[in-house]
Design a protein around this motif. Structure first.
Motif, PDB file in Angstrom:
ATOM      1  N   LEU A 338       1.499  -1.364   0.340  1.00 56.30           N
ATOM      2  CA  LEU A 338       0.004  -0.497  -0.230  1.00 56.30           C
ATOM      3  C   LEU A 338       1.057   1.255   0.018  1.00 56.30           C
ATOM      4  O   LEU A 338       0.366   2.254   0.515  1.00 56.30           O
ATOM      5  CB  LEU A 338      -1.458   0.177   1.041  1.00 56.30           C
ATOM      6  N   ARG A 339       2.216   1.203  -0.401  1.00 53.12           N
ATOM      7  CA  ARG A 339       2.567   2.115  -0.481  1.00 53.12           C
ATOM      8  C   ARG A 339       1.980   3.452  -1.218  1.00 53.12           C
ATOM      9  O   ARG A 339       1.639   3.605  -2.137  1.00 53.12           O
ATOM     10  CB  ARG A 339       3.908   2.501  -1.460  1.00 53.12           C
ATOM     11  N   ASN A 340       2.298   5.135  -0.631  1.00 51.47           N
ATOM     12  CA  ASN A 340       1.772   5.883  -1.227  1.00 51.47           C
ATOM     13  C   ASN A 340       0.519   6.054  -1.159  1.00 51.47           C
ATOM     14  O   ASN A 340       0.042   6.869  -2.412  1.00 51.47           O
ATOM     15  CB  ASN A 340       2.424   6.398  -2.849  1.00 51.47           C
ATOM     16  N   ALA A 341      -0.491   4.716  -1.004  1.00 47.52           N
ATOM     17  CA  ALA A 341      -1.859   5.070  -1.012  1.00 47.52           C
ATOM     18  C   ALA A 341      -2.219   5.930  -0.188  1.00 47.52           C
ATOM     19  O   ALA A 341      -2.061   5.931   0.934  1.00 47.52           O
ATOM     20  CB  ALA A 341      -2.500   3.097  -0.785  1.00 47.52           C
ATOM     21  N   ASN A 342      -3.984   6.125  -0.388  1.00 52.60           N
ATOM     22  CA  ASN A 342      -4.758   7.464   0.681  1.00 52.60           C
ATOM     23  C   ASN A 342      -6.280   6.675   1.084  1.00 52.60           C
ATOM     24  O   ASN A 342      -6.759   6.593  -0.270  1.00 52.60           O
ATOM     25  CB  ASN A 342      -5.293   8.127  -0.039  1.00 52.60           C
ATOM     26  N   LEU A 343      -5.564   6.385   2.108  1.00 51.22           N
ATOM     27  CA  LEU A 343      -6.999   5.772   2.859  1.00 51.22           C
ATOM     28  C   LEU A 343      -7.417   6.572   3.671  1.00 51.22           C
ATOM     29  O   LEU A 343      -7.677   6.408   5.034  1.00 51.22           O
ATOM     30  CB  LEU A 343      -6.233   4.143   3.526  1.00 51.22           C
ATOM     31  N   GLN A 344      -7.211   8.189   4.234  1.00 55.64           N
ATOM     32  CA  GLN A 344      -7.966   8.681   4.348  1.00 55.64           C
ATOM     33  C   GLN A 344      -9.325   8.960   5.134  1.00 55.64           C
ATOM     34  O   GLN A 344     -10.282   8.191   4.019  1.00 55.64           O
ATOM     35  CB  GLN A 344      -7.847  10.696   4.044  1.00 55.64           C
ATOM     36  N   ASN A 345      -9.744   8.628   5.966  1.00 59.10           N
ATOM     37  CA  ASN A 345     -11.760   7.997   6.451  1.00 59.10           C
ATOM     38  C   ASN A 345     -11.518   7.327   6.391  1.00 59.10           C
ATOM     39  O   ASN A 345     -12.231   7.122   6.533  1.00 59.10           O
ATOM     40  CB  ASN A 345     -11.561   9.883   6.354  1.00 59.10           C
ATOM     41  N   CYS A 346     -10.693   5.846   6.218  1.00 60.60           N
ATOM     42  CA  CYS A 346     -11.133   4.486   5.833  1.00 60.60           C
ATOM     43  C   CYS A 346     -11.706   4.134   7.191  1.00 60.60           C
ATOM     44  O   CYS A 346     -11.182   4.410   7.945  1.00 60.60           O
ATOM     45  CB  CYS A 346     -10.230   4.233   5.925  1.00 60.60           C
ATOM     46  N   ASP A 347     -12.389   3.592   7.359  1.00 59.61           N
ATOM     47  CA  ASP A 347     -13.306   2.760   8.944  1.00 59.61           C
ATOM     48  C   ASP A 347     -12.083   1.270   8.353  1.00 59.61           C
ATOM     49  O   ASP A 347     -12.578   0.125   7.432  1.00 59.61           O
ATOM     50  CB  ASP A 347     -14.212   2.200   8.799  1.00 59.61           C
ATOM     51  N   LEU A 348     -10.757   0.912   9.545  1.00 56.65           N
ATOM     52  CA  LEU A 348     -10.614  -0.053   9.124  1.00 56.65           C
ATOM     53  C   LEU A 348     -10.296  -0.554  11.209  1.00 56.65           C
ATOM     54  O   LEU A 348     -10.017  -1.671  10.852  1.00 56.65           O
ATOM     55  CB  LEU A 348      -8.672   0.478   8.851  1.00 56.65           C
ATOM     56  N   ARG A 349     -11.394  -0.770  11.396  1.00 52.94           N
ATOM     57  CA  ARG A 349     -11.688  -1.394  12.484  1.00 52.94           C
ATOM     58  C   ARG A 349     -11.188  -2.654  12.126  1.00 52.94           C
ATOM     59  O   ARG A 349     -11.593  -3.509  11.300  1.00 52.94           O
ATOM     60  CB  ARG A 349     -12.840  -1.345  13.208  1.00 52.94           C
ATOM     61  N   GLY A 350     -10.861  -3.375  12.892  1.00 58.64           N
ATOM     62  CA  GLY A 350     -10.307  -4.957  13.064  1.00 58.64           C
ATOM     63  C   GLY A 350      -9.716  -5.440  12.258  1.00 58.64           C
ATOM     64  O   GLY A 350      -9.642  -6.952  11.607  1.00 58.64           O
ATOM     65  N   SER A 351      -9.651  -4.409  10.712  1.00 58.77           N
ATOM     66  CA  SER A 351      -8.659  -5.146   9.638  1.00 58.77           C
ATOM     67  C   SER A 351      -7.455  -5.437   9.973  1.00 58.77           C
ATOM     68  O   SER A 351      -6.894  -5.436  10.859  1.00 58.77           O
ATOM     69  CB  SER A 351      -8.346  -3.760   8.964  1.00 58.77           C
ATOM     70  N   VAL A 352      -6.549  -6.681   9.448  1.00 56.33           N
ATOM     71  CA  VAL A 352      -5.558  -7.634   9.594  1.00 56.33           C
ATOM     72  C   VAL A 352      -4.508  -6.721   8.335  1.00 56.33           C
ATOM     73  O   VAL A 352      -4.799  -6.226   7.413  1.00 56.33           O
ATOM     74  CB  VAL A 352      -5.709  -8.762   9.099  1.00 56.33           C
ATOM     75  N   LEU A 353      -3.582  -6.136   8.814  1.00 50.84           N
ATOM     76  CA  LEU A 353      -2.681  -4.974   7.770  1.00 50.84           C
ATOM     77  C   LEU A 353      -1.565  -5.420   8.177  1.00 50.84           C
ATOM     78  O   LEU A 353      -0.601  -4.795   7.787  1.00 50.84           O
ATOM     79  CB  LEU A 353      -2.640  -3.190   8.072  1.00 50.84           C
ATOM     80  N   ALA A 354      -0.776  -6.835   8.848  1.00 52.74           N
ATOM     81  CA  ALA A 354       0.403  -7.523   9.242  1.00 52.74           C
ATOM     82  C   ALA A 354       1.001  -7.697   8.231  1.00 52.74           C
ATOM     83  O   ALA A 354       1.021  -8.092   7.318  1.00 52.74           O
ATOM     84  CB  ALA A 354      -0.225  -8.619   9.897  1.00 52.74           C
TER      85      ALA A 354
END
Length: 400
Positions: A338-354
């Motif tokens: 996700l390099r240089n990605a724009n995730l502003q104001n996203c709902d990432l609750r409980g997400s797996v970004l390991a």
């Protein structure tokens, strides 16, 4: 080897016998004696000419066998039959030949059929060499019968005439290739193989569009799995369509418009979605393992399924994607890029970004409550205005 039909001198009422012609005249007489059961001593043509050398014997000739007596005039009745046969028979390599290919007649010369590739089937069929052993059947007009397609034989004959391969637009090169292989024309077959490969490549770049997809949707029942695996949809407008549960594995959707489409439970494994527009799309339970979405736009997308089905985007390439305001509760983005990605104001609750690569990613205003960021690369990440403060237990390895 040449073949001749033998009759006993003065007994043309009896059936003739066909023999192969040896090189030596004495051997011919021995074969005639054995075949006709007589003491063969002389050979005559149907006109009464004495045969003294096998070199003057032609393939398909009719000969009169004598036990030493002179030629009998009763055998002259064979002359008219022989004359009719010779009318259709070429006598040298420059003479004309009629071919009956699949019911269609072609006229050409012996040299045309034999000069390009001496080892080809056509060259062997019409060679004048005494060692030629091909047996050719003829029709009622004397044309040689060849049980092949005349449609594909015509360009082959033209190639043999002038050495250039010319195909009409309506002729399938694959069919001509099969005929060239059958006749053993290797040089022609090599040219056709290139043409066939090029035509296949052209078909591969043909893209399906909205009309094709809608037609497939209409024909498919709700209980039937619809698969578009490996299909090219480059630049297709598929916006606002219900494409749920469709298998797009390995498909090419570069620059495709999927805005506000229903993509629930779709399979996009290893699909190419670079530069695609998915703004406002419904992506509940979607599977995008190892897919490529570099430069794609997914603003305002919904990945959150009230029924509990979570989107799986493990290993996906999402470099420089635009995902502002997307609902991504519980999404699996493990080891995603996700390099240089724009995730502003996203709902990432409980997400797996390991293990995900989030270098220079903008997570401003995101809700990362209970998100798993263990082992993620957070170099240069922007965490401004986060809804829920990031707890240290969520990320044990932050690259700097």
């Amino acid at each position: 080897m040449k073949r001749v039909t033998l009759f006993r001198n003065g007994r043309i009422d009896l059936e003739g016998k066909v023999i192969a012609v040896p090189c030596d005249l004495n051997e011919v007489l021995s074969a005639a004696a054995e075949t006709l059961g007589i003491d063969a001593k002389k050979l005559y043509s149907t006109t009464g000419g004495l045969v003294e050398n096998t070199a003057v014997i032609r393939d398909g000739d009719t000969l009169i066998v004598s036990e030493g007596e002179p030629f009998l005039e009763s055998c002259s009745k064979l002359q008219s039959c022989e004359r009719d046969r010779l009318k259709y028979r070429p006598t040298s390599s420059a003479d004309w030949i009629r071919l009956n290919v699949g019911g269609q007649c072609f006229t050409t010369t012996r040299s045309t059929l034999t000069r390009h590739d001496p080892k080809s089937m056509l060259a062997c069929m019409f060679a004048t060499d005494e060692n030629a052993i091909w047996g050719n059947s003829v029709d009622d007009t004397g044309a040689y019968l060849i049980d092949r397609s005349p449609r594909y034989f015509e360009p082959i004959l033209n190639y043999l005439r002038h050495g250039e391969l010319i195909l009409d637009p309506a002729v399938n090169p694959q069919g001509v290739l099969e005929e060239a292989r059958f006749f053993g024309l290797q040089s022609l077959a090599e040219q056709l193989e290139i043409i066939v490969e090029d035509s296949r490549a052209d078909r591969d770049v043909v893209c399906l569009g909205r009309r094709d997809v809608v037609a497939a949707l209409i024909r498919t029942t709700t209980h039937t799995e619809l698969r578009f695996q490996g299909i090219n949809f480059t630049g297709a407008d598929l916006s606002k369509l219900d494409l749920s549960f469709i298998n797009f594995k390995y498909s090419i959707l570069q620059g495709a418009n999927l805005m506000q489409a229903n993509l629930s439970c779709c399979i996009f494994e290893r699909a190419d979605l670079r530069g695609a527009k998915l703004d406002g799309a419904n992506l509940l339970g979607v599977r995008m393992l190892c897919a490529s979405l570099e430069g794609a736009s997914l603003k305002g997308c919904n990945f959150e399924d009230p029924a509990g089905s979570r989107a799986n985007m493990e290993g996906v390439n999402m470099k420089a994607v635009q995902m502002e305001g997307s609902q991504m509760f519980g999404i699996n983005l493990r080891v995603a890029n996700l390099r240089n990605a724009n995730l502003q104001n996203c709902d990432l609750r409980g997400s797996v970004l390991a293990g995900a690569d989030l270098e220079n990613c903008d997570l401003s205003g995101c809700d990362l409550h209970e998100a798993n960021l263990r082992g993620a690369n957070l170099k240069g990440v922007t965490f401004d205005l986060m809804v829920t403060p990031l707890h240290m237990s969520q990320t044990l390895s932050v690259s700097q």
